[in-house]
Scaffold this motif. Structure first.
Motif, PDB file in Angstrom:
ATOM      1  N   PHE A  63      29.111  37.046  65.893  1.00  0.00           N
ATOM      2  CA  PHE A  63      29.175  37.421  67.304  1.00  0.00           C
ATOM      3  C   PHE A  63      28.626  38.833  67.480  1.00  0.00           C
ATOM      4  O   PHE A  63      28.845  39.702  66.627  1.00  0.00           O
ATOM      5  N   THR A  64      27.948  39.060  68.595  1.00  0.00           N
ATOM      6  CA  THR A  64      27.434  40.387  68.918  1.00  0.00           C
ATOM      7  C   THR A  64      27.768  40.720  70.364  1.00  0.00           C
ATOM      8  O   THR A  64      27.423  39.960  71.271  1.00  0.00           O
ATOM      9  N   SER A  77      24.440  28.145  69.318  1.00  0.00           N
ATOM     10  CA  SER A  77      24.682  29.496  69.820  1.00  0.00           C
ATOM     11  C   SER A  77      24.981  29.435  71.314  1.00  0.00           C
ATOM     12  O   SER A  77      24.565  28.508  72.011  1.00  0.00           O
ATOM     13  N   LEU A  78      25.688  30.436  71.779  1.00  0.00           N
ATOM     14  CA  LEU A  78      26.030  30.507  73.201  1.00  0.00           C
ATOM     15  C   LEU A  78      26.251  31.968  73.558  1.00  0.00           C
ATOM     16  O   LEU A  78      26.813  32.734  72.774  1.00  0.00           O
ATOM     17  N   LYS A  79      25.801  32.336  74.736  1.00  0.00           N
ATOM     18  CA  LYS A  79      26.040  33.693  75.218  1.00  0.00           C
ATOM     19  C   LYS A  79      26.913  33.634  76.462  1.00  0.00           C
ATOM     20  O   LYS A  79      26.590  32.926  77.420  1.00  0.00           O
ATOM     21  N   ILE A  80      28.003  34.338  76.428  1.00  0.00           N
ATOM     22  CA  ILE A  80      28.841  34.468  77.615  1.00  0.00           C
ATOM     23  C   ILE A  80      28.743  35.910  78.104  1.00  0.00           C
ATOM     24  O   ILE A  80      28.429  36.830  77.336  1.00  0.00           O
ATOM     25  N   LEU A 120      28.417  38.619  75.251  1.00  0.00           N
ATOM     26  CA  LEU A 120      28.913  38.261  73.931  1.00  0.00           C
ATOM     27  C   LEU A 120      28.043  37.121  73.422  1.00  0.00           C
ATOM     28  O   LEU A 120      28.130  35.995  73.915  1.00  0.00           O
ATOM     29  N   GLN A 121      27.186  37.439  72.477  1.00  0.00           N
ATOM     30  CA  GLN A 121      26.325  36.439  71.859  1.00  0.00           C
ATOM     31  C   GLN A 121      27.072  35.832  70.690  1.00  0.00           C
ATOM     32  O   GLN A 121      27.497  36.557  69.779  1.00  0.00           O
ATOM     33  N   MET A 122      27.222  34.534  70.717  1.00  0.00           N
ATOM     34  CA  MET A 122      27.999  33.845  69.681  1.00  0.00           C
ATOM     35  C   MET A 122      27.081  32.874  68.947  1.00  0.00           C
ATOM     36  O   MET A 122      26.513  31.967  69.572  1.00  0.00           O
ATOM     37  N   ASN A 123      26.918  33.082  67.665  1.00  0.00           N
ATOM     38  CA  ASN A 123      26.045  32.244  66.849  1.00  0.00           C
ATOM     39  C   ASN A 123      26.855  31.457  65.824  1.00  0.00           C
ATOM     40  O   ASN A 123      27.992  31.803  65.515  1.00  0.00           O
ATOM     41  N   SER A 124      26.222  30.440  65.299  1.00  0.00           N
ATOM     42  CA  SER A 124      26.857  29.614  64.262  1.00  0.00           C
ATOM     43  C   SER A 124      28.278  29.217  64.671  1.00  0.00           C
ATOM     44  O   SER A 124      29.236  29.397  63.919  1.00  0.00           O
ATOM     45  N   LEU A 125      28.374  28.663  65.851  1.00  0.00           N
ATOM     46  CA  LEU A 125      29.688  28.366  66.404  1.00  0.00           C
ATOM     47  C   LEU A 125      30.408  27.269  65.620  1.00  0.00           C
ATOM     48  O   LEU A 125      29.788  26.315  65.133  1.00  0.00           O
ATOM     49  N   LYS A 126      31.714  27.437  65.525  1.00  0.00           N
ATOM     50  CA  LYS A 126      32.562  26.482  64.830  1.00  0.00           C
ATOM     51  C   LYS A 126      33.608  25.936  65.807  1.00  0.00           C
ATOM     52  O   LYS A 126      33.980  26.626  66.763  1.00  0.00           O
ATOM     53  N   PRO A 127      34.101  24.749  65.582  1.00  0.00           N
ATOM     54  CA  PRO A 127      35.098  24.174  66.493  1.00  0.00           C
ATOM     55  C   PRO A 127      36.336  25.055  66.672  1.00  0.00           C
ATOM     56  O   PRO A 127      36.943  25.055  67.748  1.00  0.00           O
TER      57      PRO A 127
END
Length: 123
Positions: free
Chosen positions: A67-68, A16-19, A80-87
Protein backbone atom coordinates in the motif's frame (compact mmCIF):
# COMPACT_ATOMS: atom_id res chain seq x y z
CA UNK A 1 -15.29 19.47 8.23
CA UNK A 2 -16.67 16.69 6.12
CA UNK A 3 -14.39 14.10 4.59
CA UNK A 4 -15.49 11.84 1.79
CA UNK A 5 -13.86 8.54 0.97
CA UNK A 6 -14.49 7.02 -2.42
CA UNK A 7 -13.11 4.56 -4.93
CA UNK A 8 -13.88 1.30 -3.18
CA UNK A 9 -15.27 -1.69 -4.99
CA UNK A 10 -15.12 -5.40 -5.66
CA UNK A 11 -11.84 -6.71 -7.03
CA UNK A 12 -10.10 -10.07 -7.30
CA UNK A 13 -7.13 -11.23 -5.30
CA UNK A 14 -3.94 -9.86 -6.78
CA UNK A 15 -5.63 -6.81 -8.27
CA UNK A 16 -4.87 -3.20 -7.44
CA UNK A 17 -7.25 -0.50 -6.30
CA UNK A 18 -6.89 3.15 -5.39
CA UNK A 19 -9.18 4.75 -2.87
CA UNK A 20 -9.23 8.45 -2.17
CA UNK A 21 -10.31 10.92 0.44
CA UNK A 22 -11.28 14.49 -0.19
CA UNK A 23 -12.64 17.38 1.81
CA UNK A 24 -14.41 20.14 -0.05
CA UNK A 25 -13.65 23.07 2.23
CA UNK A 26 -9.88 22.59 2.09
CA UNK A 27 -9.64 22.63 5.83
CA UNK A 28 -7.60 19.45 6.13
CA UNK A 29 -4.74 20.74 3.99
CA UNK A 30 -2.80 21.50 7.18
CA UNK A 31 -3.64 18.24 8.91
CA UNK A 32 -2.21 14.79 8.87
CA UNK A 33 -4.58 12.28 7.28
CA UNK A 34 -4.95 8.63 8.09
CA UNK A 35 -6.68 5.58 6.70
CA UNK A 36 -8.25 3.01 8.97
CA UNK A 37 -10.33 -0.04 8.20
CA UNK A 38 -12.88 -2.20 9.90
CA UNK A 39 -13.56 -5.71 8.74
CA UNK A 40 -16.76 -7.52 9.74
CA UNK A 41 -16.55 -8.65 13.34
CA UNK A 42 -13.18 -7.00 13.92
CA UNK A 43 -11.88 -3.90 15.60
CA UNK A 44 -11.02 -0.80 13.64
CA UNK A 45 -7.36 -0.89 12.69
CA UNK A 46 -4.81 1.55 11.41
CA UNK A 47 -3.69 1.23 7.80
CA UNK A 48 -1.60 4.25 6.82
CA UNK A 49 -1.12 7.94 7.54
CA UNK A 50 0.55 10.93 5.94
CA UNK A 51 1.71 14.30 7.21
CA UNK A 52 0.31 17.59 5.99
CA UNK A 53 3.00 18.07 3.37
CA UNK A 54 3.27 14.42 2.56
CA UNK A 55 6.85 14.08 3.72
CA UNK A 56 6.16 11.66 6.56
CA UNK A 57 4.22 8.45 6.12
CA UNK A 58 3.28 5.62 8.44
CA UNK A 59 2.10 2.13 7.54
CA UNK A 60 0.75 -0.84 9.36
CA UNK A 61 3.19 -3.73 9.11
CA UNK A 62 0.58 -5.79 7.30
CA UNK A 63 0.41 -3.40 4.34
CA UNK A 64 4.01 -2.22 4.04
CA UNK A 65 5.33 -2.68 0.56
CA UNK A 66 1.87 -3.18 -0.93
CA UNK A 67 0.00 0.00 0.00
CA UNK A 68 1.14 3.55 -0.71
CA UNK A 69 -0.40 6.68 0.77
CA UNK A 70 0.04 10.01 -0.96
CA UNK A 71 -1.57 13.39 -1.09
CA UNK A 72 -2.35 15.70 -3.96
CA UNK A 73 -2.51 19.21 -2.55
CA UNK A 74 -3.84 20.70 -5.78
CA UNK A 75 -6.82 18.35 -5.65
CA UNK A 76 -7.03 18.38 -1.85
CA UNK A 77 -7.04 14.62 -1.96
CA UNK A 78 -5.29 11.85 -0.06
CA UNK A 79 -4.94 8.59 -1.95
CA UNK A 80 -4.30 5.05 -0.86
CA UNK A 81 -2.92 2.85 -3.62
CA UNK A 82 -3.41 -0.79 -2.75
CA UNK A 83 -1.57 -3.44 -4.74
CA UNK A 84 -1.47 -7.22 -4.62
CA UNK A 85 -4.76 -7.25 -2.79
CA UNK A 86 -5.70 -10.21 -0.64
CA UNK A 87 -9.15 -11.28 0.59
CA UNK A 88 -8.16 -10.55 4.18
CA UNK A 89 -8.03 -6.81 3.48
CA UNK A 90 -11.75 -6.76 2.79
CA UNK A 91 -13.18 -4.03 4.99
CA UNK A 92 -14.75 -0.63 5.09
CA UNK A 93 -11.95 1.90 4.75
CA UNK A 94 -12.24 5.22 6.53
CA UNK A 95 -10.17 8.34 6.13
CA UNK A 96 -9.69 10.77 8.97
CA UNK A 97 -8.10 14.16 9.56
CA UNK A 98 -5.68 14.28 12.44
CA UNK A 99 -5.70 16.88 15.18
CA UNK A 100 -2.12 17.77 14.25
CA UNK A 101 -0.06 18.19 11.11
CA UNK A 102 1.14 14.61 11.36
CA UNK A 103 -0.64 11.33 11.10
CA UNK A 104 -0.79 8.77 13.86
CA UNK A 105 -1.53 5.10 14.41
CA UNK A 106 -3.95 5.98 17.19
CA UNK A 107 -7.52 6.68 16.13
CA UNK A 108 -7.94 8.96 19.14
CA UNK A 109 -5.54 11.40 17.47
CA UNK A 110 -8.04 12.04 14.69
CA UNK A 111 -10.73 14.65 14.83
CA UNK A 112 -12.81 14.26 11.66
CA UNK A 113 -13.89 11.06 9.93
CA UNK A 114 -15.28 10.23 6.53
CA UNK A 115 -18.17 7.85 5.97
CA UNK A 116 -16.06 4.98 4.65
CA UNK A 117 -15.79 3.14 1.38
CA UNK A 118 -16.19 -0.62 1.01
CA UNK A 119 -13.30 -2.63 -0.39
CA UNK A 120 -14.03 -6.26 -1.14
CA UNK A 121 -11.41 -8.64 -2.44
CA UNK A 122 -12.62 -11.97 -3.75
CA UNK A 123 -10.43 -15.04 -3.83
Amino acid sequence: VQLQAFGGGLVQAGDSLKISCTESRRTFSNNGVGWFRRAPGKEREFVAAISWRGGVTLYADSVKGRFTISRDSAKNTVNLQMNSLKPEVTAVYYCAAARSSYGSRNFNDYKYWGQGTQVTVSS
